[in-house]
Structure formats: structure tokens, C-alpha cells
Write a protein that holds these residues in place. Structure first.
Motif, PDB file in Angstrom:
ATOM      1  N   LEU A 125     -17.581   9.626  22.099  1.00 35.70           N
ATOM      2  CA  LEU A 125     -16.137   9.434  21.960  1.00 35.70           C
ATOM      3  C   LEU A 125     -15.302  10.545  22.581  1.00 35.70           C
ATOM      4  O   LEU A 125     -14.257  10.275  23.172  1.00 35.70           O
ATOM      5  N   ILE A 126     -15.728  11.778  22.450  1.00 35.87           N
ATOM      6  CA  ILE A 126     -14.916  12.892  22.937  1.00 35.87           C
ATOM      7  C   ILE A 126     -15.218  13.215  24.402  1.00 35.87           C
ATOM      8  O   ILE A 126     -14.320  13.362  25.222  1.00 35.87           O
ATOM      9  N   PHE A 127     -16.527  13.331  24.743  1.00 33.60           N
ATOM     10  CA  PHE A 127     -16.897  13.723  26.098  1.00 33.60           C
ATOM     11  C   PHE A 127     -17.175  12.546  27.022  1.00 33.60           C
ATOM     12  O   PHE A 127     -17.471  12.729  28.191  1.00 33.60           O
ATOM     13  N   GLY A 128     -17.112  11.335  26.504  1.00 29.98           N
ATOM     14  CA  GLY A 128     -17.257  10.146  27.334  1.00 29.98           C
ATOM     15  C   GLY A 128     -18.631   9.952  27.958  1.00 29.98           C
ATOM     16  O   GLY A 128     -18.735   9.388  29.044  1.00 29.98           O
ATOM     17  N   GLU A 129     -19.671  10.413  27.285  1.00 25.73           N
ATOM     18  CA  GLU A 129     -21.019  10.240  27.825  1.00 25.73           C
ATOM     19  C   GLU A 129     -21.410   8.775  27.718  1.00 25.73           C
ATOM     20  O   GLU A 129     -21.245   8.135  26.695  1.00 25.73           O
ATOM     21  N   LYS A 130     -21.926   8.236  28.811  1.00 27.70           N
ATOM     22  CA  LYS A 130     -22.288   6.825  28.876  1.00 27.70           C
ATOM     23  C   LYS A 130     -23.670   6.598  28.285  1.00 27.70           C
ATOM     24  O   LYS A 130     -24.568   7.405  28.453  1.00 27.70           O
ATOM     25  N   GLN A 131     -23.819   5.484  27.597  1.00 27.06           N
ATOM     26  CA  GLN A 131     -25.101   5.064  27.044  1.00 27.06           C
ATOM     27  C   GLN A 131     -25.620   3.901  27.870  1.00 27.06           C
ATOM     28  O   GLN A 131     -24.835   3.114  28.397  1.00 27.06           O
ATOM     29  N   LYS A 132     -26.918   3.773  27.985  1.00 31.13           N
ATOM     30  CA  LYS A 132     -27.481   2.624  28.701  1.00 31.13           C
ATOM     31  C   LYS A 132     -27.090   1.331  28.001  1.00 31.13           C
ATOM     32  O   LYS A 132     -26.806   0.337  28.636  1.00 31.13           O
ATOM     33  N   GLY A 134     -24.583   0.339  24.758  1.00 31.35           N
ATOM     34  CA  GLY A 134     -23.680   0.778  23.703  1.00 31.35           C
ATOM     35  C   GLY A 134     -24.082   0.243  22.345  1.00 31.35           C
ATOM     36  O   GLY A 134     -24.049   0.953  21.348  1.00 31.35           O
ATOM     37  N   ALA A 135     -24.505  -1.016  22.300  1.00 31.40           N
ATOM     38  CA  ALA A 135     -24.906  -1.616  21.027  1.00 31.40           C
ATOM     39  C   ALA A 135     -26.169  -0.956  20.487  1.00 31.40           C
ATOM     40  O   ALA A 135     -26.261  -0.649  19.299  1.00 31.40           O
ATOM     41  N   LEU A 136     -27.138  -0.722  21.373  1.00 32.77           N
ATOM     42  CA  LEU A 136     -28.382  -0.079  20.951  1.00 32.77           C
ATOM     43  C   LEU A 136     -28.113   1.360  20.492  1.00 32.77           C
ATOM     44  O   LEU A 136     -28.677   1.819  19.503  1.00 32.77           O
ATOM     45  N   GLY A 137     -27.217   2.075  21.184  1.00 33.10           N
ATOM     46  CA  GLY A 137     -26.862   3.431  20.770  1.00 33.10           C
ATOM     47  C   GLY A 137     -26.211   3.449  19.399  1.00 33.10           C
ATOM     48  O   GLY A 137     -26.479   4.306  18.575  1.00 33.10           O
ATOM     49  N   ALA A 138     -25.342   2.467  19.132  1.00 30.26           N
ATOM     50  CA  ALA A 138     -24.689   2.385  17.825  1.00 30.26           C
ATOM     51  C   ALA A 138     -25.714   2.087  16.736  1.00 30.26           C
ATOM     52  O   ALA A 138     -25.662   2.663  15.648  1.00 30.26           O
ATOM     53  N   VAL A 139     -26.661   1.203  17.031  1.00 26.64           N
ATOM     54  CA  VAL A 139     -27.709   0.879  16.055  1.00 26.64           C
ATOM     55  C   VAL A 139     -28.554   2.114  15.756  1.00 26.64           C
ATOM     56  O   VAL A 139     -28.887   2.406  14.613  1.00 26.64           O
ATOM     57  N   LYS A 140     -28.895   2.862  16.785  1.00 25.60           N
ATOM     58  CA  LYS A 140     -29.679   4.080  16.591  1.00 25.60           C
ATOM     59  C   LYS A 140     -28.910   5.109  15.767  1.00 25.60           C
ATOM     60  O   LYS A 140     -29.482   5.763  14.892  1.00 25.60           O
ATOM     61  N   ALA A 141     -27.627   5.274  16.037  1.00 23.84           N
ATOM     62  CA  ALA A 141     -26.816   6.242  15.282  1.00 23.84           C
ATOM     63  C   ALA A 141     -26.721   5.834  13.817  1.00 23.84           C
ATOM     64  O   ALA A 141     -26.832   6.684  12.929  1.00 23.84           O
ATOM     65  N   VAL A 142     -26.541   4.561  13.559  1.00 17.06           N
ATOM     66  CA  VAL A 142     -26.440   4.092  12.179  1.00 17.06           C
ATOM     67  C   VAL A 142     -27.779   4.199  11.469  1.00 17.06           C
ATOM     68  O   VAL A 142     -27.859   4.499  10.279  1.00 17.06           O
ATOM     69  N   SER A 143     -28.866   3.988  12.200  1.00 16.35           N
ATOM     70  CA  SER A 143     -30.189   4.027  11.567  1.00 16.35           C
ATOM     71  C   SER A 143     -30.617   5.422  11.158  1.00 16.35           C
ATOM     72  O   SER A 143     -31.501   5.578  10.326  1.00 16.35           O
ATOM     73  N   VAL A 144     -29.988   6.454  11.730  1.00 17.34           N
ATOM     74  CA  VAL A 144     -30.325   7.824  11.341  1.00 17.34           C
ATOM     75  C   VAL A 144     -29.863   8.030   9.934  1.00 17.34           C
ATOM     76  O   VAL A 144     -30.433   8.582   9.094  1.00 17.34           O
TER      77      VAL A 144
END
Length: 144
Positions: A125-132, A134-144
Motif C-alpha cells: 500500500l505505501i511503497f506500491g510493490e507489485k504482487q504476481k 493480488g488475490a493470492l498475496g491477500a490470502v497469504k497475508a490473511v493466513s499468517v
């Protein structure tokens, strides 16, 4: 490996018999930690500047590693360093309270997960780093 070992064991003295008996204030423990980080950073900057070339970045290239040494100066500081320090002191102090109340294993387990989530949020959100994905990245963040 050394960083993981150091980070994973810096809370051990907080649970020691001597510290428990004396009941050292959490800000004192944070002062010890800050002093140790300052000392180690100073030593590492000194050796980095020895290895760095005056005019160019110095590169050590072998079969396993490719290290670049850039001569460090105070002009390399950013306002983010000061913001980080301002947030680090109360966070470290809260960590001492957490270790005393919940124990080392539970405290480190919880705050490590929080660190991963906060770092992910800052990166995306702040540095604008791109994820391969976005949905998978969100799932991974929530799963932590």
C-alpha cells in the motif's frame, strides 16, 4: 543465520533469574537493546566503509555471493530512519512487557506474525510493490 539467531534469542535475558529478581524496568531493557544495536551498527558501518572503494562501489564476486559495498555517510539517512526509531522504542518496550506476561515463545510468535502483516501492508500500500497475484498475496497475508 546470525541475524535469526540474534533476533530469536535477544529476549532470553528478560526471563533470566537475575532480571526477574531485580525487576528491571522495560525501558532499561529497551535502552540495553538500543545501545547494542547502535554499537553493532557502528562496527558494521566501519567495516563496510573499509571495504568500500572511495570512488566506486566495491563488488566482491565469487561462486556463491555477489556483495556490493557502498561507502556510507550521514547523508544516507532519511526521515524514515527517525520515524522507525520513534516507533521502535515503544514497540520494544511493549515486547518486554509481553515476554514477562505471556512468555518468550508466545510473545515472539505473535509479534513475528504481526511484523509480517505490517511489512506486507507497507510494501503493497505505501511503497506500491507489485504482487504476481493480488488475490493470492491477500490470502497469504490473511493466513499468517
Amino acid at each position: 543465520f546470525c541475524a535469526a539467531l540474534s533476533f530469536g534469542s535477544y529476549g532470553v535475558p528478560m526471563k533470566g533469574e537475575a532480571a526477574t529478581r531485580v525487576d528491571v524496568d522495560p525501558l532499561v531493557f529497551q535502552s540495553y537493546k538500543a545501545s547494542a544495536v547502535f554499537l553493532m551498527s557502528t562496527i558494521l558501518i566501519y567495516f563496510n566503509n573499509i571495504l568500500a572503494d572511495e570512488e566506486n562501489d566495491h563488488i566482491i564476486d565469487n561462486a556463491n555471493y555477489n556483495w556490493t559495498f557502498h561507502k556510507w555517510s550521514f547523508s544516507d539517512f532519511t526521515p524514515w530512519a527517525f520515524l522507525s526509531a520513534i516507533l521502535w522504542v515503544p514497540g520494544g518496550t511493549a515486547g518486554v512487557y509481553a515476554v514477562r506476561r505471556a512468555g518468550l515463545a508466545i510473545s515472539v510468535g505473535i509479534w513475528s506474525c504481526v511484523i509480517v502483516i505490517i511489512s506486507f501492508i507497507w510494501g503493497v500500500l505505501i511503497f506500491g510493490e507489485k504482487q504476481k497475484s493480488g488475490a493470492l498475496g491477500a490470502v497469504k497475508a490473511v493466513s499468517v
